[in-house]
Design an enzyme around this catalytic site. Structure first.
Site, PDB file in Angstrom:
ATOM      1  N   LEU A  65       0.835  -1.202   0.000  1.00 19.36           N
ATOM      2  CA  LEU A  65       0.000   0.000   0.000  1.00 19.36           C
ATOM      3  C   LEU A  65       0.873   1.257   0.000  1.00 19.36           C
ATOM      4  CD1 LEU A  65      -2.472  -1.413   2.654  1.00 19.36           C
ATOM      5  CD2 LEU A  65      -2.928  -1.106   0.202  1.00 19.36           C
ATOM      6  N   PRO A  66       0.272   2.428  -0.297  1.00 20.29           N
ATOM      7  CA  PRO A  66       1.106   3.621  -0.446  1.00 20.29           C
ATOM      8  C   PRO A  66       1.853   4.063   0.817  1.00 20.29           C
ATOM      9  CG  PRO A  66      -1.035   3.946  -1.505  1.00 20.29           C
ATOM     10  CD  PRO A  66      -1.111   2.655  -0.749  1.00 20.29           C
ATOM     11  N   THR A  96       6.242   0.809   2.000  1.00 23.67           N
ATOM     12  CA  THR A  96       7.219   1.655   2.704  1.00 23.67           C
ATOM     13  C   THR A  96       6.448   2.621   3.580  1.00 23.67           C
ATOM     14  OG1 THR A  96       8.703   1.544   0.799  1.00 23.67           O
ATOM     15  CG2 THR A  96       9.134   3.265   2.425  1.00 23.67           C
ATOM     16  N   LYS A 171      14.884   0.796   5.041  1.00 23.71           N
ATOM     17  CA  LYS A 171      14.328   1.291   3.780  1.00 23.71           C
ATOM     18  C   LYS A 171      14.379   2.824   3.715  1.00 23.71           C
ATOM     19  CE  LYS A 171      11.858   1.417  -0.009  1.00 23.71           C
ATOM     20  NZ  LYS A 171      12.504   1.188  -1.304  1.00 23.71           N
ATOM     21  N   LYS A 246       7.159  11.320   0.116  1.00 25.58           N
ATOM     22  CA  LYS A 246       6.742  10.691   1.385  1.00 25.58           C
ATOM     23  C   LYS A 246       7.947  10.073   2.100  1.00 25.58           C
ATOM     24  CE  LYS A 246       5.870   6.511   1.099  1.00 25.58           C
ATOM     25  NZ  LYS A 246       5.547   5.116   0.869  1.00 25.58           N
TER      26      LYS A 246
END
Ligand code: NAD
Length: 298
Positions: A65-66, A96, A171, A246
């Site tokens: 998912l975003p 992420t 990440k 983001k």
């Protein structure tokens, strides 16, 4: 063969899910976008009407998912996945997101007796298509070993970063560096072209020199240099500017919280945010080169 629920079938999730189908697993898939679900059912998956519906008989739940709010909402909010997941299933979130949300969702899973991994990926859409992603995994070693057969279908490098949330920390650091490298690579190419160099020739030289890096070597931001790169496809697909913005934002929050100096990460974040605000949020992140060329609104 396992029953796998796959939630989030975007640029990354769709090819990851397809690789699991090709390996013989039974997939039940859900995305807010019905067309994404339809495409996957064409590839052999069972379409689900909701996230709850998708996980009903799953042994493994994978989400792609975003951002953090989507993951929280999917597992603990409206999606209600945590409550609907059968006992004994393994949860693997490959999105992420911020480490705090990853830890909160993993704690909620633990309270229900479910094991959960945060397992964000690197390698881009081509890595997802080719099954060569790198997974950075946070969670228990036992959960990682249970998830390993699925990671090995979708990727080729699987790292255990540490306990819950550690995969997201790894990440975030990687993507801050990637944002800096893509911006720097774009600057260098623009500077060479402004002095009459062919961007392909300059790229070949830098790839064999000390400026070589992933953004230059496999994801060249200059159109026409690399056929497979989003730059040669109008910056469509790939890894969105808004997603990079983001990730840089997550890195900056962590830098403030840990009092770590990240001046280049901060500058990269400002540049990506400005690029997004010019209306380029949906383009691939290598389009930062267009922003530096002053061509965002052309
Ligand atoms: P994307 O925007 O293409 O896909 C996200 C999908 O999630 C969309 O199809 C959307 O409809 C769906 N979605 C959103 N909320 C949902 C919900 N509540 N329930 C079900 N579906 C929902 O994004 P992407 O490029 O596939 O990236 C996914 C994640 O992977 C992001 O966290 C991103 O940062 C990360 N990532 C992307 C890349 C890349 O190259 N694109 C590389 C590494 C990591």
């Amino acid at each position: 063969m396992a029953d796998i629920a796959f939630i989030g079938l975007g640029n990354m999730g769709a090819p990851m899910a397809e690789n699991l189908i090709k390996a013989g697993h039974r997939l039940s898939v859900y995305d807010l976008n019905p067309q994404a679900v339809e495409r996957l059912s064409g590839a052999g998956a069972t379409p689900a009407a909701s996230a709850t519906d998708a996980v009903g008989s799953a042994q493994v739940v994978i989400s792609m998912l975003p951002a953090g709010p989507h993951v929280r909402d999917c597992y603990l909010g409206k999606g209600n996945v945590m409550a609907a997941t059968p006992a004994g299933a393994l949860l693997m979130d490959c999105s992420t997101i911020d480490a705090a949300t990853a830890r909160a969702v993993a704690t909620a899973a633990g309270e229900r007796g479910l094991m959960m991994l945060d397992a964000p990926v690197s390698g881009g859409v081509n890595g997802a298509i080719n099954g060569t992603l790198t997974f950075m995994v946070g969670g228990s070693g036992e959960a990682l070993e249970q998830g390993r057969p699925y990671f090995e279908i979708m990727g080729k490098n699987i790292f255990h970063a540490g306990e819950a949330g550690a995969g997201q920390v790894a990440k975030m650091c990687n993507n801050m560096l990637l944002g800096i490298l893509m911006t720097g690579t774009s600057e260098a190419l623009n500077l060479g072209v402004a002095q009459g160099l062919d961007p392909a020739v300059l790229s070949d030289i830098m790839k064999q020199s000390s400026g070589g890096n992933w953004a230059l070597n496999v994801y060249n931001p200059y159109p026409g240099v690399m056929d497979t790169a989003p730059a040669s496809k109008g910056y469509q697909g790939g890894f969105g500017v808004d997603l990079m913005t983001k990730d840089l934002g997550l890195a900056m929050q962590a830098a403030v919280a840990t009092r770590t100096a990240t001046p280049l990460g901060s500058l990269a974040r400002s540049l990506y945010q400005a690029h997004s605000l010019q209306g380029s949020g949906g383009l691939d992140f290598s389009s930062i080169i267009r922003f530096l060329q002053g061509e965002d609104d052309q």
